[in-house]
Design a protein around this motif. Sequence first.
Motif, PDB file in Angstrom:
ATOM      1  N   VAL A 154      -1.337  -3.247   4.320  1.00 37.61           N
ATOM      2  CA  VAL A 154      -2.012  -3.813   2.928  1.00 37.61           C
ATOM      3  C   VAL A 154      -2.490  -5.258   3.238  1.00 37.61           C
ATOM      4  O   VAL A 154      -2.033  -6.006   4.055  1.00 37.61           O
ATOM      5  N   VAL A 165       2.206  -3.384  -3.907  1.00 39.19           N
ATOM      6  CA  VAL A 165       2.210  -5.023  -3.647  1.00 39.19           C
ATOM      7  C   VAL A 165       1.497  -5.402  -4.873  1.00 39.19           C
ATOM      8  O   VAL A 165       1.970  -6.465  -5.506  1.00 39.19           O
ATOM      9  N   GLU A 202       1.574   2.083   6.996  1.00 39.30           N
ATOM     10  CA  GLU A 202       0.667   1.422   6.223  1.00 39.30           C
ATOM     11  C   GLU A 202       0.473  -0.041   6.138  1.00 39.30           C
ATOM     12  O   GLU A 202       1.195  -0.647   6.732  1.00 39.30           O
ATOM     13  N   LEU A 247      -4.289 -12.316   3.561  1.00 40.68           N
ATOM     14  CA  LEU A 247      -2.971 -12.120   4.053  1.00 40.68           C
ATOM     15  C   LEU A 247      -2.799 -10.601   4.408  1.00 40.68           C
ATOM     16  O   LEU A 247      -3.344  -9.816   3.763  1.00 40.68           O
ATOM     17  N   ASP A 293       2.025   3.870  -3.124  1.00 33.46           N
ATOM     18  CA  ASP A 293       1.638   3.459  -1.593  1.00 33.46           C
ATOM     19  C   ASP A 293       1.744   1.993  -1.568  1.00 33.46           C
ATOM     20  O   ASP A 293       2.088   1.311  -2.632  1.00 33.46           O
ATOM     21  N   LEU A 294       1.986   1.426  -0.179  1.00 37.25           N
ATOM     22  CA  LEU A 294       2.126   0.191  -0.090  1.00 37.25           C
ATOM     23  C   LEU A 294       1.386  -0.908  -0.932  1.00 37.25           C
ATOM     24  O   LEU A 294       1.656  -1.975  -1.506  1.00 37.25           O
ATOM     25  N   ALA A 295       0.012  -0.775  -0.778  1.00 38.03           N
ATOM     26  CA  ALA A 295      -0.890  -1.709  -1.374  1.00 38.03           C
ATOM     27  C   ALA A 295      -0.699  -1.480  -3.093  1.00 38.03           C
ATOM     28  O   ALA A 295      -0.769  -2.675  -3.676  1.00 38.03           O
ATOM     29  N   ARG A 352       2.714  -8.135  -7.952  1.00 37.61           N
ATOM     30  CA  ARG A 352       1.741  -9.188  -8.005  1.00 37.61           C
ATOM     31  C   ARG A 352       1.563  -9.244  -9.647  1.00 37.61           C
ATOM     32  O   ARG A 352       1.650 -10.352 -10.223  1.00 37.61           O
ATOM     33  N   VAL A 355       6.322  -7.584   0.365  1.00 38.74           N
ATOM     34  CA  VAL A 355       6.343  -6.627   1.591  1.00 38.74           C
ATOM     35  C   VAL A 355       7.667  -6.382   2.080  1.00 38.74           C
ATOM     36  O   VAL A 355       8.253  -5.316   2.360  1.00 38.74           O
ATOM     37  N   LEU A 371       3.759  -2.069   6.973  1.00 40.19           N
ATOM     38  CA  LEU A 371       4.998  -1.493   6.670  1.00 40.19           C
ATOM     39  C   LEU A 371       5.114   0.182   7.092  1.00 40.19           C
ATOM     40  O   LEU A 371       4.139   0.590   6.611  1.00 40.19           O
ATOM     41  N   LEU A 378       9.566  -4.593  -0.484  1.00 41.38           N
ATOM     42  CA  LEU A 378       9.571  -3.089  -0.445  1.00 41.38           C
ATOM     43  C   LEU A 378       9.803  -2.462   0.796  1.00 41.38           C
ATOM     44  O   LEU A 378      10.006  -1.227   1.024  1.00 41.38           O
ATOM     45  N   ARG A 379      10.236  -3.157   1.891  1.00 41.06           N
ATOM     46  CA  ARG A 379      10.809  -2.588   3.138  1.00 41.06           C
ATOM     47  C   ARG A 379      12.528  -1.751   2.849  1.00 41.06           C
ATOM     48  O   ARG A 379      12.646  -0.824   3.404  1.00 41.06           O
ATOM     49  N   GLY A 384      -5.419  -1.190   0.913  1.00 39.32           N
ATOM     50  CA  GLY A 384      -4.474  -0.683   1.661  1.00 39.32           C
ATOM     51  C   GLY A 384      -5.048   0.359   2.742  1.00 39.32           C
ATOM     52  O   GLY A 384      -5.956   0.916   2.373  1.00 39.32           O
ATOM     53  N   GLU A 403       0.807 -17.750  -3.150  1.00 42.21           N
ATOM     54  CA  GLU A 403       0.180 -16.377  -3.145  1.00 42.21           C
ATOM     55  C   GLU A 403       0.953 -15.968  -1.653  1.00 42.21           C
ATOM     56  O   GLU A 403       1.299 -14.812  -1.677  1.00 42.21           O
ATOM     57  N   PRO A 404       0.720 -16.663  -0.469  1.00 38.03           N
ATOM     58  CA  PRO A 404       1.431 -16.312   0.680  1.00 38.03           C
ATOM     59  C   PRO A 404       2.955 -15.848   0.608  1.00 38.03           C
ATOM     60  O   PRO A 404       3.282 -14.713   1.293  1.00 38.03           O
ATOM     61  N   PHE A 429       3.490 -12.749  -1.638  1.00 37.12           N
ATOM     62  CA  PHE A 429       2.784 -11.479  -0.945  1.00 37.12           C
ATOM     63  C   PHE A 429       3.823 -11.155   0.320  1.00 37.12           C
ATOM     64  O   PHE A 429       4.239  -9.896   0.605  1.00 37.12           O
TER      65      PHE A 429
END
Lengths: 304, 93
Positions: B24, A241, B22, B15, A236-238, A245, A268, B19, A271-272, B35, A260-261, A264
């Motif tokens: 994050v 990510v 979802e 942050l 999944d997205l988290a 990382r 994302v 998407l 991942l699109r 998430g 970091e920003p 991050f």
Amino acid sequence: MWHYRISGLEVATDIRLPGAQSETSVGCTSEIIMRRAPVPESLNAPTSHGLDWAMADGCFLWRVPNVARFLISHGREILFAIEDGIDEGDAVIYLLGSAFGILLHQRGHLVLHASAVAVNGKAVLFCGPSGAGKSTLAAALAGAGRAFLNDDVCHIAVNGSGAPTVPPDGRLLKLWQNALTELALEDRKVAAVAKRLDKFYVFPPGEPAAEALPLAAIYGLHVADARQDIVIEKLDLAQAVVLLRHNAYRPLLVAEMRLEPNFFGDSVLALRYAGAFNLTCPADLTAMPRVIQRLEAHWQEIGL
Amino acid sequence: MLVLSSTIKRSGDLLQAQLANEVVVMSIEAGAYFGFADVGKRIWELIEQPTVIADLCTRLMSEYNVTAEVCEAETLGFLNDLERQGIIHVTNP
């Protein structure tokens, strides 16, 4: 000067790089200069620093004790001073590895510890810790007809419009002797990565990818027992990510360089366009044909 | 300890990105990721401003077919996780 194309960038350097694939024409415009020069022991008024590094005004000083010092500036230049009595080749490992990785971070790219191959004109990446089999898998896939794209340091250019792209690494594969024997690549072996190390620079089998390719999939490699099945799971997205990382080149650099920003946000964006998966498979080299078969089936399933 | 009268607030150094369906969230300070999808994503939206948990539960019960008992227990469990990860801060009355 020697001229190379590394991670899609024209590099001019005053030492020969045994780990680079090909020398480009002399006299071309170089985006990156890497040369021997005096490098200070420390920086004046660093904005942040650690035991072996310091940062100030777009410059990153990195000291490798008893090997070399590197001053990496503004994503354009690497000055290096090799300690007396140190073999040039030993310093080049750090120059082409972490020092070049720091430079890519300075240029604002998403830099991953990953290998990559081309699958139907798209980039497929394999992340994982050292020893997980990234290079071996990329070499085996290249041997099975998928063009080699990248080994070790993989940078993803995220520009915000359209799919992020992955340029060809331009560096050679680095394989342990047992892997290159099993993959029948002995005749493509160039030189030892370092003295007394059973790891070698190897020309990848087949014709490497010639241009940057759009990113399509990222796999995190996990080692399974030889008897276990090969498992591919969608993240999944988290989870995706976190995968990126954890596989930043190098994870601590992202924090130290206060990226970091950016990291991050770029993760994302990437991942699109790219699915992220865990690939759990035996590290045993004899299982490689099964792993490739499973991956080929997966690429069909996800429409690659 | 979270109770229904606690006020919760998103941490300051987060942050976050969305998407598809979802979300994050990363706490830079804690180095932690979280998430959200479905109801978790909805709760995250509803706590954009400091919120009393009891008010949050009332809102969720108006949007989802759920009893007060289940809603309160699951919401408190979910928010406890977020607090442990440093994603939210809690003020008790």
